[in-house]
Design an enzyme around this catalytic site. Sequence first.
Site, PDB file in Angstrom:
ATOM      1  CG  HIS A  99      -0.421   0.116   2.518  1.00 53.93           C
ATOM      2  ND1 HIS A  99       0.377  -0.855   3.080  1.00 53.93           N
ATOM      3  CD2 HIS A  99      -0.519   1.099   3.459  1.00 53.93           C
ATOM      4  CE1 HIS A  99       0.733  -0.474   4.309  1.00 53.93           C
ATOM      5  NE2 HIS A  99       0.212   0.707   4.554  1.00 53.93           N
ATOM      6  CG  HIS A 122       0.139   4.433   4.811  1.00 52.47           C
ATOM      7  ND1 HIS A 122      -0.617   3.620   5.621  1.00 52.47           N
ATOM      8  CD2 HIS A 122      -0.656   5.479   4.465  1.00 52.47           C
ATOM      9  CE1 HIS A 122      -1.824   4.155   5.762  1.00 52.47           C
ATOM     10  NE2 HIS A 122      -1.875   5.277   5.080  1.00 52.47           N
ATOM     11  CG  ASP A 132       5.107   3.275   7.432  1.00 49.19           C
ATOM     12  OD1 ASP A 132       4.173   3.625   6.678  1.00 49.19           O
ATOM     13  OD2 ASP A 132       4.923   2.553   8.435  1.00 49.19           O
ATOM     14  CG  HIS A 133       4.143   0.252   4.165  1.00 48.48           C
ATOM     15  ND1 HIS A 133       4.022  -1.055   4.547  1.00 48.48           N
ATOM     16  CD2 HIS A 133       3.766   0.992   5.245  1.00 48.48           C
ATOM     17  CE1 HIS A 133       3.573  -1.116   5.802  1.00 48.48           C
ATOM     18  NE2 HIS A 133       3.405   0.119   6.230  1.00 48.48           N
ATOM     19  CG  HIS A 155      -3.983   0.270   6.757  1.00 51.92           C
ATOM     20  ND1 HIS A 155      -3.908   0.855   8.002  1.00 51.92           N
ATOM     21  CD2 HIS A 155      -2.805   0.561   6.136  1.00 51.92           C
ATOM     22  CE1 HIS A 155      -2.736   1.470   8.116  1.00 51.92           C
ATOM     23  NE2 HIS A 155      -2.055   1.315   7.008  1.00 51.92           N
ATOM     24  CG  ASP A 167       0.702  -1.214   7.782  1.00 54.40           C
ATOM     25  OD1 ASP A 167       1.610  -2.019   8.060  1.00 54.40           O
ATOM     26  OD2 ASP A 167       0.873   0.019   7.712  1.00 54.40           O
ATOM     27  CG  HIS A 185       4.152  -1.596  11.508  1.00 61.85           C
ATOM     28  ND1 HIS A 185       4.992  -0.514  11.629  1.00 61.85           N
ATOM     29  CD2 HIS A 185       3.365  -1.347  10.436  1.00 61.85           C
ATOM     30  CE1 HIS A 185       4.720   0.367  10.675  1.00 61.85           C
ATOM     31  NE2 HIS A 185       3.733  -0.121   9.929  1.00 61.85           N
TER      32      HIS A 185
HETATM   33 ZN   LIG Z   1       0.001   1.703   6.496  1.00 64.41          ZN
END
Ligand SMILES: [Zn+2]
Length: 257
Positions: free
Chosen positions: A56, A58, A60-61, A114, A133, A171
């Site tokens: 996805h 985000h 941090d991905h 999400h 996530d 995570h």
């Molecule tokens: Zn995320």
Amino acid sequence: MPLDIVQIPVLNDNYVYLAHDPATGATGVVDPAVHEPVLAELRKRGWTLTHILNTHHHPDHVGGNLALKEATGCQIVGPQADADRIPGIDVALKDGETWRLGKEEARIFDVPGHTKGHIAFWFANSNALFCGDTLFSLGCGRLFEGTPSQMWASLSKLGALPDDTRVYCAHEYTESNARFAVTVEPDNAVLTARYAAIRAARAKGEPTVPSLLGEEKATNPFLRPMSANLRATLGLADADDVAVFAETRRRKDSFRG
Ligand SMILES: [Zn+2]
């Protein structure tokens, strides 16, 4: 031949994964938050990056996408439903498609909730699920862009996979997820025992990820809206599964434990 999978902890609590097909040398990185630790691990192992697998959009991905593509010329694959938010995407994937890393086949699942577009990669021959996530060890992602019914449908798809599937989530949230889980399903003895094992592992600085899907089905409240104990805690004995899931998610959002 199953994939060789390497876990790279980055930032505060993210896990990035290398997945290497020993038969062909094809090597993917799943959700590279950053690029430097990925390049260092590739050098150490003598592997050449061929693909980035994004679940996805985000930061941090996908934060390492463009630098890794520039350094290696790799191809980027990600969710079709969010293709415009995946930096450098080359191949857009959707539900039910098959995609190959070298000779290893992944089934793609659309798992929105999400975020609007979120996919999971299931490598059946390697018993490996990369779910970003969506599903966490003892938890699930927050509903930033989707509804409870979407997320429950997504989690139900993943929950239908075999019990020996290893859940490579993005995570290390397990211990705080466990603190919440025991408050909503206090009579689940398997969960209580798992919580103790998780605390012991974290006290030694060990990862709790990946977990097995079978243990998630037995202990993760977000896969268990059918649990009588969970329903009793929430005061929702006769509600439908989506309503129980939604209330569990709502309580987790405000949980301070
Ligand atoms: Zn995320």
